[in-house]
Design an enzyme around this catalytic site. Sequence first.
Site, PDB file in Angstrom:
ATOM      1  N   HIS A   3      37.193  59.842  47.344  1.00  0.00           N
ATOM      2  CA  HIS A   3      36.465  59.030  48.311  1.00  0.00           C
ATOM      3  C   HIS A   3      36.332  57.574  47.857  1.00  0.00           C
ATOM      4  O   HIS A   3      36.838  56.670  48.486  1.00  0.00           O
ATOM      5  CB  HIS A   3      35.098  59.695  48.538  1.00  0.00           C
ATOM      6  CG  HIS A   3      34.209  58.989  49.518  1.00  0.00           C
ATOM      7  ND1 HIS A   3      33.198  59.633  50.203  1.00  0.00           N
ATOM      8  CD2 HIS A   3      34.159  57.698  49.929  1.00  0.00           C
ATOM      9  CE1 HIS A   3      32.581  58.747  50.995  1.00  0.00           C
ATOM     10  NE2 HIS A   3      33.147  57.583  50.834  1.00  0.00           N
ATOM     11  N   CYS A  49      26.437  55.260  55.315  1.00  0.00           N
ATOM     12  CA  CYS A  49      26.032  55.135  53.905  1.00  0.00           C
ATOM     13  C   CYS A  49      24.541  54.857  53.763  1.00  0.00           C
ATOM     14  O   CYS A  49      24.039  54.787  52.622  1.00  0.00           O
ATOM     15  CB  CYS A  49      26.769  53.983  53.218  1.00  0.00           C
ATOM     16  SG  CYS A  49      28.549  53.990  53.408  1.00  0.00           S
ATOM     17  N   HIS A  90      29.623  49.821  48.333  1.00  0.00           N
ATOM     18  CA  HIS A  90      30.415  51.050  48.416  1.00  0.00           C
ATOM     19  C   HIS A  90      31.847  50.677  48.774  1.00  0.00           C
ATOM     20  O   HIS A  90      32.075  50.004  49.774  1.00  0.00           O
ATOM     21  CB  HIS A  90      29.830  51.984  49.475  1.00  0.00           C
ATOM     22  CG  HIS A  90      30.707  53.147  49.791  1.00  0.00           C
ATOM     23  ND1 HIS A  90      31.276  53.935  48.810  1.00  0.00           N
ATOM     24  CD2 HIS A  90      31.132  53.663  50.971  1.00  0.00           C
ATOM     25  CE1 HIS A  90      32.004  54.881  49.377  1.00  0.00           C
ATOM     26  NE2 HIS A  90      31.941  54.731  50.685  1.00  0.00           N
ATOM     27  N   GLU A 112      36.879  45.014  26.305  1.00  0.00           N
ATOM     28  CA  GLU A 112      35.936  43.897  26.357  1.00  0.00           C
ATOM     29  C   GLU A 112      35.127  43.861  27.656  1.00  0.00           C
ATOM     30  O   GLU A 112      33.929  43.549  27.664  1.00  0.00           O
ATOM     31  CB  GLU A 112      36.690  42.569  26.199  1.00  0.00           C
ATOM     32  CG  GLU A 112      35.822  41.326  26.229  1.00  0.00           C
ATOM     33  CD  GLU A 112      34.957  41.165  24.985  1.00  0.00           C
ATOM     34  OE1 GLU A 112      35.124  41.926  24.017  1.00  0.00           O
ATOM     35  OE2 GLU A 112      34.091  40.270  24.998  1.00  0.00           O
ATOM     36  N   HIS A 170      36.194  51.956  48.894  1.00  0.00           N
ATOM     37  CA  HIS A 170      37.206  53.007  48.854  1.00  0.00           C
ATOM     38  C   HIS A 170      38.335  52.586  47.905  1.00  0.00           C
ATOM     39  O   HIS A 170      39.491  52.977  48.099  1.00  0.00           O
ATOM     40  CB  HIS A 170      37.762  53.267  50.262  1.00  0.00           C
ATOM     41  CG  HIS A 170      36.807  53.971  51.173  1.00  0.00           C
ATOM     42  ND1 HIS A 170      37.164  54.409  52.437  1.00  0.00           N
ATOM     43  CD2 HIS A 170      35.510  54.336  51.018  1.00  0.00           C
ATOM     44  CE1 HIS A 170      36.114  54.991  53.013  1.00  0.00           C
ATOM     45  NE2 HIS A 170      35.103  54.955  52.183  1.00  0.00           N
TER      46      HIS A 170
END
Lengths: 262, 262, 262, 262
Positions: B222, B114, B132, B157, B134
């Site tokens: 992903h 990443c 990040h 809200e 999943h």
Amino acid sequence: MSAPCHCSKSEGTSQYVDEHISSDPHHPANLICELCRLFYDNNWVTGTGGGISIRDTKGPNPNLVYIAPSGIQKERLQPWEMFVAELPDEKLIRTPNSCPPELTKSYKYKPSACTPLFMSCYTLRDAGACIHTHSQAAVMCTLLWGDKVEFEISHIEQIKALPKLAVNESTGKIEKVGSMQFYDTLVIPIIENTPHEEDLTDSLQEAIKKYPGTTAVLVRRHGIYVWGEDVWKAKVYNEAIDYLLELAVKMKQSGIATVKEA
Amino acid sequence: MSAPCHCSKSEGTSQYVDEHISSDPHHPANLICELCRLFYDNNWVTGTGGGISIRDTKGPNPNLVYIAPSGIQKERLQPWEMFVAELPDEKLIRTPNSCPPELTKSYKYKPSACTPLFMSCYTLRDAGACIHTHSQAAVMCTLLWGDKVEFEISHIEQIKALPKLAVNESTGKIEKVGSMQFYDTLVIPIIENTPHEEDLTDSLQEAIKKYPGTTAVLVRRHGIYVWGEDVWKAKVYNEAIDYLLELAVKMKQSGIATVKEA
Amino acid sequence: MSAPCHCSKSEGTSQYVDEHISSDPHHPANLICELCRLFYDNNWVTGTGGGISIRDTKGPNPNLVYIAPSGIQKERLQPWEMFVAELPDEKLIRTPNSCPPELTKSYKYKPSACTPLFMSCYTLRDAGACIHTHSQAAVMCTLLWGDKVEFEISHIEQIKALPKLAVNESTGKIEKVGSMQFYDTLVIPIIENTPHEEDLTDSLQEAIKKYPGTTAVLVRRHGIYVWGEDVWKAKVYNEAIDYLLELAVKMKQSGIATVKEA
Amino acid sequence: MSAPCHCSKSEGTSQYVDEHISSDPHHPANLICELCRLFYDNNWVTGTGGGISIRDTKGPNPNLVYIAPSGIQKERLQPWEMFVAELPDEKLIRTPNSCPPELTKSYKYKPSACTPLFMSCYTLRDAGACIHTHSQAAVMCTLLWGDKVEFEISHIEQIKALPKLAVNESTGKIEKVGSMQFYDTLVIPIIENTPHEEDLTDSLQEAIKKYPGTTAVLVRRHGIYVWGEDVWKAKVYNEAIDYLLELAVKMKQSGIATVKEA
């Protein structure tokens, strides 16, 4: 500027003490922290949402109300971060902004936007604590009952954890006179959400007055407010209601009516 | 060869210290470990998936970026296992492969796949941290909105926990100018997944540029990337967005539109 | 007679030591206990179901295999309760029944009924560990794919956590040659359950041989077996597969095909 | 008056001791507290619902039965709060109301409303422990099988964790003669709820007598009672049954029959 990071091992409290901080785990400032961690684990107050306020009903001044600050991660709250207001005029008598800068890191705290709503429960119902969550079961019920202004459920054992409320004719106050029964219908009013949380105050108060038997108000697309005579009662009512809301979503999705035909 | 096993009682850190390891729980290397354990418990980073990178915005060199290694169990990460890169040229200035062999057990670490995506958030948005996951709610939303390139939700809200972003005309940078409102529509772009994570970089950058108001990008089949001004903001945004994605799946399955008609 | 109660604060281990008990948290007997507690929290091994076996691949005798006893609460397992067998003849060289009666409380332990299945993974695939769960996602997939002998899913990022396996032509053994790709189709064979767990051995071995690319076998109306090169790989594969099975149930229920059209 | 608040760090026990309080973690009063915390985390006993009673089968007087008080938060229970009754005449020989007022805070404890139901399991089945939960899976099964007086499931591996029971012809008592098989049909009677929990006693006893093979009784719109030969067996049976009820809800919602055609 961002809030001080509240990692779970924060060391601040042990070094700083004032009259609204205590080593007693039952002190309102400590209970707010403990319960917010529990509520976070239940997915009720993630993303800084929701909160809890406790009135120090067993302390030397039962008119003191502890309130968490606005926009803070609920599971990382520290006891020194509380605001304290005094009833009945709701004057702020403590702000965390007076704490030493090594604690506040110059962050400017504001009281929770829920403050006027919490205060409504204290003044209209003599509550000892008020809980506000963004529970997904609560939000889903307001959506599944999207054209209704009341959520209803009956004939589920868990209803018995909730209080039967009635007006005391001599004082005019609403008091607990027992527990709801299995065959009773629990009715929780649903009010419409507003852009600003404080603008909910009028309709919340209206619902509290219109439904003397309720100990909670649902807010459409937002969550729920639940109060009780003290912090543990408020916690138990909130747990029981959330259990019923979660079950109601499952019943609705399975085509089972939540109010049983007589 | 397999990675060293990272059991929760690993003793390595206390014996080995260098300038990118600290006993301060707020240090980026420690926060990455703490938050990865939290994310693991949320089912966001199981099976070595997902990750987090933190920029040391409050440290002596705010250009240092901490990155977890590739293919490691996220909940068992140790502070000494981090890579450190320096902005703006993204040069690696620390690798865990330099740690003593009794720690690395001769395993050859690689920076997270990443990394170029995290770097895009740092350089294009001046982020302080990037998460990040999943998350299954994220993946399900990209499937339920399978023919769309945007996920949208309004009138909930929890949207208010997200930032209102705008271009600062004098600097050309995108900055937080407030919070989203209840009635605002949250729009998160969905990009298509690619066989290799680093190949997502171009489309992620394109989405970041095309959607100046977003603080997140969904990746079809992903997961999601979420960033913020600092690590706590990124965490809060990620929690609030995941809450909304989870709710959106439930709404979709109950036939309730996620964007409310005006 | 019932098994000794294994409360979480059981004091036995610190007082009794033999050559198959160790204070090293990475020792197989300790890891089995640690991972069973984790699996219990995931609802994978409640009600004494499921289990894990670890081969001491990094110990002085890599042919030793640690196996939990049958019918014991998995989250309360103690290191001294393990059976140890030696490959290749699978002879039991340690039984907890030899431990002092103040530990065993005269309970007669039997090795897990999964033992011949675990052994099949060791002998046919040279596994370093084998995990068996009663995961509800696994059971539901075998029911939702009730007329199929294979579960299939493709084009989900988490697939990349799983190994690409191939026969090594020089040794004839199946080895990991890389990782699966995003666009690969993960195929897991489903075998029919049998009244006695040990009777699954033949069909499990058949499936292992027929599917050289698989690192797991689903058992209809029962659960799943997952193995890997070492204990951490087995754990990661099991997590990634369970994530995919959970997602597959959601996809199926939303009418989304789990294998994407090319 | 409200119950004393039972925060997790309550200090009472260490200061007060009597003959029904023990430092042994296996003592019934301690196990009730430990298991109630576990059940709370499973959403089985929130809102003061549910409970557990344990008979001191391994203690000096196996006729002593420990019972939690009524209306108390189950996860905050303390060992000194237990009632103790002696079989067979069910006479109360200990009440927490005799504890020092600094513990009870003048709260008047009452034994659990489940007491006559627990006693039915002790006297009719010679149980060693009895668990009562408000499990949502249990309630949903009683609703999804709303026109049935029996819940049935077959051909699921987890059924094997449950006991095969039969009448011992020489003693007339029902005893465990083995375990259920995979292909057996588990039948759990469903009785109708009553406004007062103690009024369930007659129909519970009737169901226990009519279904000699059962180790549990479902209560419509309420929850489940599960018992076993000792506390660990009761815990395992309850876990296995709840797993099966949870799976049954998913199967029903996917249109899969819970009893497999032969």
